[in-house]
Design an enzyme around this catalytic site. Structure first.
Site, PDB file in Angstrom:
ATOM      1  N   ASP A  10      37.410  34.477  38.670  1.00 31.00           N
ATOM      2  CA  ASP A  10      35.976  34.294  38.898  1.00 31.00           C
ATOM      3  C   ASP A  10      35.180  35.496  38.389  1.00 31.00           C
ATOM      4  O   ASP A  10      34.092  35.349  37.818  1.00 31.00           O
ATOM      5  CB  ASP A  10      35.707  34.097  40.389  1.00 31.00           C
ATOM      6  CG  ASP A  10      36.301  32.805  40.924  1.00 31.00           C
ATOM      7  OD1 ASP A  10      36.319  31.817  40.176  1.00 31.00           O
ATOM      8  OD2 ASP A  10      36.750  32.796  42.085  1.00 31.00           O
ATOM      9  N   THR A  42      43.658  25.499  37.195  1.00 31.29           N
ATOM     10  CA  THR A  42      42.746  24.445  36.724  1.00 31.29           C
ATOM     11  C   THR A  42      42.818  24.328  35.213  1.00 31.29           C
ATOM     12  O   THR A  42      42.885  23.223  34.665  1.00 31.29           O
ATOM     13  CB  THR A  42      41.303  24.754  37.168  1.00 31.29           C
ATOM     14  OG1 THR A  42      41.257  24.873  38.588  1.00 31.29           O
ATOM     15  CG2 THR A  42      40.359  23.651  36.726  1.00 31.29           C
ATOM     16  N   SER A  65      43.745  33.325  37.698  1.00 32.91           N
ATOM     17  CA  SER A  65      43.400  32.472  38.828  1.00 32.91           C
ATOM     18  C   SER A  65      42.268  33.124  39.613  1.00 32.91           C
ATOM     19  O   SER A  65      42.036  34.336  39.493  1.00 32.91           O
ATOM     20  CB  SER A  65      44.616  32.270  39.733  1.00 32.91           C
ATOM     21  OG  SER A  65      44.959  33.484  40.376  1.00 32.91           O
ATOM     22  N   HIS A 101      39.364  34.834  48.686  1.00 34.24           N
ATOM     23  CA  HIS A 101      38.650  35.585  47.642  1.00 34.24           C
ATOM     24  C   HIS A 101      37.169  35.208  47.627  1.00 34.24           C
ATOM     25  O   HIS A 101      36.558  35.084  46.575  1.00 34.24           O
ATOM     26  CB  HIS A 101      39.298  35.364  46.272  1.00 34.24           C
ATOM     27  CG  HIS A 101      39.231  33.955  45.753  1.00 34.24           C
ATOM     28  ND1 HIS A 101      39.830  32.900  46.381  1.00 34.24           N
ATOM     29  CD2 HIS A 101      38.621  33.437  44.655  1.00 34.24           C
ATOM     30  CE1 HIS A 101      39.598  31.789  45.698  1.00 34.24           C
ATOM     31  NE2 HIS A 101      38.862  32.085  44.650  1.00 34.24           N
TER      32      HIS A 101
END
Length: 293
Positions: A223, A192, A217, A250
């Protein structure tokens, strides 16, 4: 406007709990907008006991959670054809260690809000921010008490999108590039972030300078890295475009980020759908015109 309302027990157990901090800060806006609060049993009882909304006629009682109150909110987010009743979104103030926040009905409430592009609000900061944006879009003057939430030049914004949602994130950033560029810093997970940087460079952003700082990622821990920034109060706002239709390998990392947001409930704002994010960006522009920094 009809909004489902629930709060975990720790968030309404005393006068300084999260629920009452939000209501005290936003009750004027709630009254101005005539928001109907469809409150699950214990949450309703706590509001009445505290007296924060006084005799507000827009507070409506639903059954206790153990009697299906939260399940009814889920159904009404989707909409009930036989009655024509539908909620416009949900405020569910989650406490990070309350097990009821991962009950099926709690997960379903968020999922259906995302699917139907309605606001799902899980923190005090998000709830305050949402009331202010709706006030601005309805033509009311800015609330000075919300100025800190709109001091974007001092905030970090996280931009996260699951694979199927990455094109929508890039399209959103292109449409609202001016608003997103106001932030002091933008961060994103791997792919992204790369796509957003390519967009920014195509818009004239200096080629030698990243518009977005890229982290790993999601599956590789991005995250979790962003969750750490949220916990340290170094990331104040997240746009998290979720794809609710696919299994996510995930999932634990995604839940970690969501739990981090609710841990710092007064400081973190999270938006989980493009429709909500577009309304926010429009409100940011209007508010800046009405109350220049």
């Amino acid at each position: 406007m009809r909004i489902g309302l629930a709060a975990n027990q720790a968030h309404h157990s005393h006068a300084e709990s999260a629920l009452f901090r939000w209501l005290r800060a936003s009750q004027q806006g709630i009254r101005e907008l005539d928001i109907r609060l469809h409150a699950v049993g214990r949450t309703y009882d706590a509001i009445v006991r505290d007296g924060v909304l006084g005799d507000y006629a827009g507070l409506l009682r639903y059954p206790y959670g153990r009697e299906g109150g939260l399940m009814k909110l889920v159904a009404e987010i989707v909409g009930l054809p036989e009655s024509g009743r539908a909620l416009d979104g949900a405020v569910y103030l989650m406490h990070p260690v309350d097990p009821s926040s991962i009950f099926p009905e709690a997960i379903a409430l968020k999922r259906q809000c995302v699917i139907h592009q309605k606001p799902f609000i899980s923190t005090v900061a998000s709830a305050r921010d949402w009331v202010e944006l709706e006030r601005i879009l309805a033509g009311f003057a800015p609330d000075p008490g919300a100025d800190a939430l709109h001091a974007l030049e001092h905030q970090t914004l996280a931009l996260i999108a699951h694979d199927a949602m990455k094109p929508q994130m890039v399209a959103y950033a292109a449409e609202h590039f001016d608003v997103l560029s106001r932030f002091a810093q933008r961060i994103a997970t791997g792919t992204t972030g790369q796509r957003l940087n390519e967009l920014a460079w195509s818009r004239g952003w200096p080629q030698e300078q990243d518009w977005v700082q890229r982290y790993q990622s999601g599956p590789m821990g991005g995250d979790a890295q962003i969750a750490d920034l949220v916990l340290e109060r170094r990331c104040q706002r997240a746009l998290f475009f979720e794809d609710p239709h696919v299994a996510r390998q995930h999932e634990a990392d995604i839940q970690l980020l969501e739990r981090a947001v609710t841990t710092v409930t007064d400081d973190a704002v999270c938006m989980t759908s493009p429709a909500v994010a577009r309304r926010w960006a429009e409100a940011v522009r209007r508010r800046a015109e009405l109350r220049p920094c």
